[in-house]
Design an enzyme around this catalytic site. Structure first.
Site, PDB file in Angstrom:
ATOM      1  N   ASN A 255       0.981  -9.861  -5.050  1.00 60.63           N
ATOM      2  CA  ASN A 255       1.537  -9.791  -3.691  1.00 60.63           C
ATOM      3  C   ASN A 255       0.381  -9.585  -2.714  1.00 60.63           C
ATOM      4  OD1 ASN A 255       2.868  -9.168  -1.325  1.00 60.63           O
ATOM      5  ND2 ASN A 255       3.618  -7.170  -2.026  1.00 60.63           N
TER       6      ASN A 255
ATOM      7  N   LYS B 264       0.467  -9.495   0.471  1.00 55.51           N
ATOM      8  CA  LYS B 264       0.876  -8.793   1.707  1.00 55.51           C
ATOM      9  C   LYS B 264       0.314  -9.527   2.929  1.00 55.51           C
ATOM     10  CE  LYS B 264       0.959  -4.613  -1.003  1.00 55.51           C
ATOM     11  NZ  LYS B 264       1.159  -3.195  -1.034  1.00 55.51           N
TER      12      LYS B 264
ATOM     13  N   HIS C  32      10.987  -5.474  -1.208  1.00 51.16           N
ATOM     14  CA  HIS C  32       9.718  -4.779  -1.439  1.00 51.16           C
ATOM     15  C   HIS C  32       9.734  -3.445  -0.682  1.00 51.16           C
ATOM     16  CE1 HIS C  32       5.478  -3.717  -1.171  1.00 51.16           C
ATOM     17  NE2 HIS C  32       5.364  -4.361  -2.300  1.00 51.16           N
TER      18      HIS C  32
ATOM     19  N   GLU D 101       7.732  -1.989   1.183  1.00 47.72           N
ATOM     20  CA  GLU D 101       7.290  -2.011   2.586  1.00 47.72           C
ATOM     21  C   GLU D 101       8.367  -2.597   3.489  1.00 47.72           C
ATOM     22  OE1 GLU D 101       3.581  -3.872   1.629  1.00 47.72           O
ATOM     23  OE2 GLU D 101       3.063  -2.020   0.584  1.00 47.72           O
TER      24      GLU D 101
ATOM     25  N   GLU E  49       8.761  -0.301  -8.821  1.00 51.87           N
ATOM     26  CA  GLU E  49       7.559   0.082  -8.088  1.00 51.87           C
ATOM     27  C   GLU E  49       7.782   1.440  -7.423  1.00 51.87           C
ATOM     28  OE1 GLU E  49       5.082  -3.497  -6.870  1.00 51.87           O
ATOM     29  OE2 GLU E  49       6.725  -3.448  -5.443  1.00 51.87           O
TER      30      GLU E  49
ATOM     31  N   GLY F 214      -0.276   1.248  -3.398  1.00 52.44           N
ATOM     32  CA  GLY F 214      -1.406   1.282  -2.472  1.00 52.44           C
ATOM     33  C   GLY F 214      -2.045   2.648  -2.339  1.00 52.44           C
TER      34      GLY F 214
ATOM     35  N   SER G 105      -0.409   0.428  -7.823  1.00 50.43           N
ATOM     36  CA  SER G 105      -1.816   0.681  -8.152  1.00 50.43           C
ATOM     37  C   SER G 105      -2.191   0.228  -9.564  1.00 50.43           C
ATOM     38  CB  SER G 105      -2.171   2.153  -7.932  1.00 50.43           C
ATOM     39  OG  SER G 105      -1.996   2.484  -6.559  1.00 50.43           O
TER      40      SER G 105
HETATM   41  C1  PEP Z   1       2.839  -3.959  -4.259  1.00 49.09           C
HETATM   42  O1  PEP Z   1       2.626  -4.161  -3.091  1.00 49.09           O
HETATM   43  O2  PEP Z   1       3.848  -4.465  -4.781  1.00 49.09           O
HETATM   44  C2  PEP Z   1       1.901  -3.116  -5.013  1.00 49.09           C
HETATM   45  C3  PEP Z   1       2.221  -2.760  -6.229  1.00 49.09           C
HETATM   46  O3  PEP Z   1       0.730  -2.726  -4.382  1.00 49.09           O
HETATM   47  P1  PEP Z   1      -0.553  -1.991  -5.063  1.00 49.09           P
HETATM   48  O4  PEP Z   1      -0.830  -2.704  -6.373  1.00 49.09           O
HETATM   49  O5  PEP Z   1      -1.653  -2.173  -4.077  1.00 49.09           O
HETATM   50  O6  PEP Z   1      -0.159  -0.577  -5.289  1.00 49.09           O
END
Ligand code: PEP
Length: 256
Positions: A12, A14, A100, A102, A172, A178, A218
């Site tokens: 992703n 973003k 997601h 966000e 997630e 992040g 992460s």
């Molecule tokens: C995501 O945006 O779905 C995500 C898992 O981000 P990150 O790997 O940066 O934590």
């Protein structure tokens, strides 16, 4: 293990990259991860809307699929600024993220809206990845199960087992996205089992067994293999590390 549960690594992007960098990134990923061409892992990237066509052209026949980070649930009409699933299918997308964290927590999307998006995605022929996960304070209050159960029940409301068979779920935990904090493989596995049990209750054992469930939060080259080594973790949804071709390719290779 079913075809649907072939390892799947999704990136992703973003709101990152630009016109040149988006094409270069996907080409570099294809060249650095031979597992893609060998067909031993499914890989998809999710660029910003404006670079989707660029990336669709750049992937050529590398085997990488392209997805959208979001869709709007209506087919067409007076919805200024929105983009329909049908439009995304039309330009060569295969997947769409729905819900997601966000979109839920920064933009304010509700479970009801996300359910409309999941439904419209399936009806358009795109494959949805429904993202679920608890906030840090929800985990600390032992509400992980309650939150994930609500997000899945509401996210899939009104959908038959046949329709749901098109779905990938991404667990997630929001506190891990992040932040550099990764759920331990055991913490992630525990929630993946819970999700599979819930799918069995809502539908049947076959659907629960065949549904692909990704972990996100992460994930990086140093923890990818151990996470994907868990019985119920079928792959990764990767944010930050998917913007570095070397890191993302290493994670793809560790899925094999
Ligand atoms: C995501 O945006 O779905 C995500 C898992 O981000 P990150 O790997 O940066 O934590």
């Amino acid at each position: 293990m079913s075809f649907m549960r072939k390892p799947f690594v999704a990136g992703n992007w973003k709101m990152n990259t630009n016109s040149h960098a988006s094409a270069e990134l996907v080409k570099a990923i294809a060249s650095k991860a031979p597992a893609i061409a060998e067909g031993s892992v499914h890989v998809a990237v999710f660029p910003p809307f404006v670079y989707l066509q660029n990336v669709v052209k750049a992937i050529n026949s590398s085997g990488i699929a392209v997805g959208a980070q979001d869709i709007y649930y209506e087919k067409e009409g007076a919805f200024t600024g929105e983009i329909s699933a049908l439009m995304l299918k039309d330009i060569g997308c295969t997947y769409a993220l729905c819900g997601h964290s966000e979109r839920r927590h920064v933009i304010g999307e509700t479970d009801e809206l996300i359910n409309k998006k999941v439904t419209a995605t399936i009806m358009s022929g795109l494959l949805p990845i429904l993202c679920v996960g608890e906030l840090r304070e929800e985990r600390e209050a032992s509400k992980t199960e309650e939150v994930v159960t609500r997000q899945i029940r509401k996210g899939l409301a009104g959908l038959s087992a046949e329709k749901v068979s098109a779905i990938t779920i991404a667990y997630e935990p929001v506190w891990a996205i992040g932040t550099g904090l990764t759920a331990t493989p055991q913490q992630a596995q525990e929630v993946h089992v819970l999700i599979r049990k819930l799918l069995e209750q809502m539908y049947d054992a076959k659907l629960a067994e065949e549904t692909r469930i990704l972990y996100g939060g992460s994930a990086k080259p140093s923890n990818a293999a151990e996470l994907m080594g868990q019985k119920d973790i079928d792959g990764l949804l990767v944010g930050g590390a998917s913007l570095k071709a070397d890191d993302f390719a290493a994670m793809i290779q560790s899925a094999v």
